[in-house]
Write an enzyme that holds these catalytic residues in place. Sequence first.
Site, mmCIF file in Angstrom:
data_model
loop_
_atom_site.group_PDB
_atom_site.id
_atom_site.type_symbol
_atom_site.label_atom_id
_atom_site.label_comp_id
_atom_site.label_asym_id
_atom_site.label_seq_id
_atom_site.Cartn_x
_atom_site.Cartn_y
_atom_site.Cartn_z
ATOM 1 N N GLY A 46 -6.214 -35.340 20.261
ATOM 2 C CA GLY A 46 -5.279 -34.684 19.349
ATOM 3 C C GLY A 46 -5.042 -35.559 18.141
ATOM 4 N N GLN A 51 -0.802 -38.733 10.817
ATOM 5 C CA GLN A 51 -1.568 -39.931 11.185
ATOM 6 C C GLN A 51 -2.674 -40.258 10.197
ATOM 7 O OE1 GLN A 51 -2.137 -38.304 15.394
ATOM 8 N NE2 GLN A 51 -2.263 -40.509 15.707
ATOM 9 N N CYS A 91 -2.291 -43.262 21.948
ATOM 10 C CA CYS A 91 -2.215 -42.682 20.608
ATOM 11 C C CYS A 91 -3.219 -43.393 19.700
ATOM 12 C CB CYS A 91 -0.798 -42.868 20.062
ATOM 13 S SG CYS A 91 -0.572 -42.201 18.415
ATOM 14 N N LEU A 92 -3.930 -42.606 18.890
ATOM 15 C CA LEU A 92 -4.918 -43.215 17.987
ATOM 16 C C LEU A 92 -4.250 -44.167 16.991
ATOM 17 C CD1 LEU A 92 -7.296 -40.199 17.221
ATOM 18 C CD2 LEU A 92 -7.657 -42.096 18.816
ATOM 19 N N HIS A 133 3.159 -34.298 22.083
ATOM 20 C CA HIS A 133 2.899 -35.606 21.454
ATOM 21 C C HIS A 133 2.584 -35.434 19.961
ATOM 22 C CE1 HIS A 133 0.813 -39.728 21.577
ATOM 23 N NE2 HIS A 133 0.426 -39.225 20.429
ATOM 24 N N GLU A 134 1.749 -34.446 19.641
ATOM 25 C CA GLU A 134 1.350 -34.247 18.241
ATOM 26 C C GLU A 134 2.502 -33.680 17.405
ATOM 27 O OE1 GLU A 134 -1.203 -35.756 17.460
ATOM 28 O OE2 GLU A 134 -2.069 -35.945 19.451
ATOM 29 N N HIS A 137 4.628 -36.387 16.241
ATOM 30 C CA HIS A 137 4.110 -37.062 15.038
ATOM 31 C C HIS A 137 4.596 -36.371 13.761
ATOM 32 C CE1 HIS A 137 1.458 -40.231 16.379
ATOM 33 N NE2 HIS A 137 0.780 -39.440 17.183
HETATM 34 NI NI NI Z 1 -0.535 -39.970 18.723
#
Ligand code: NI
Length: 163
Positions: A46, A51, A91-92, A133-134, A137
């Site tokens: 995701g 991000q 998380c990226l 989660h997204e 963000h």
């Molecule tokens: Ni993330």
Amino acid sequence: MSILKILYYPNRKLKQKANLVSNIDHNINKIINDMFETMYLAKGIGLAATQVNINKCIIVIDISKKHNQQLILINPKIIKRIGKIIMEEGCLSIPNISAPVIRSEKIILQSLDCYGRLFELQAESLLSVCIQHEIDHLNGLLFIDRLSLSKQNYIKNIIDHNL
Ligand code: NI
């Protein structure tokens, strides 16, 4: 298509609240394609526009191994939450860190698709967690913000010492 630069914690831009998308045009579709390419390259499931330093309510998700279940969410809104689930999240934007997070187990959400059509989606388990989660963000929240203060401090310490 192009690869976008992912912002890493503690970049303050990750704390910004994203703006609603008002017009889904060619530019938005290019952003979506670039976000998928960037997410697949980074081996994520995701990615939120926040991000990649794009201040818009856009999310791309693909939890499949074969990269053939693309989900695009524009201006998503959770309208119902059912139950609780705890999953290990990463998380990226926070490489090499993971921790268990409490989320809603099932959610019902409303979103626009890439043509601007409103749709409703029911999600559970991994997909549900990924969507929550997204969406966090887009609201300037990271998964570590949902941990206890002692866990947050522990993780921040690890990150500080690796910089
Ligand atoms: Ni993330």
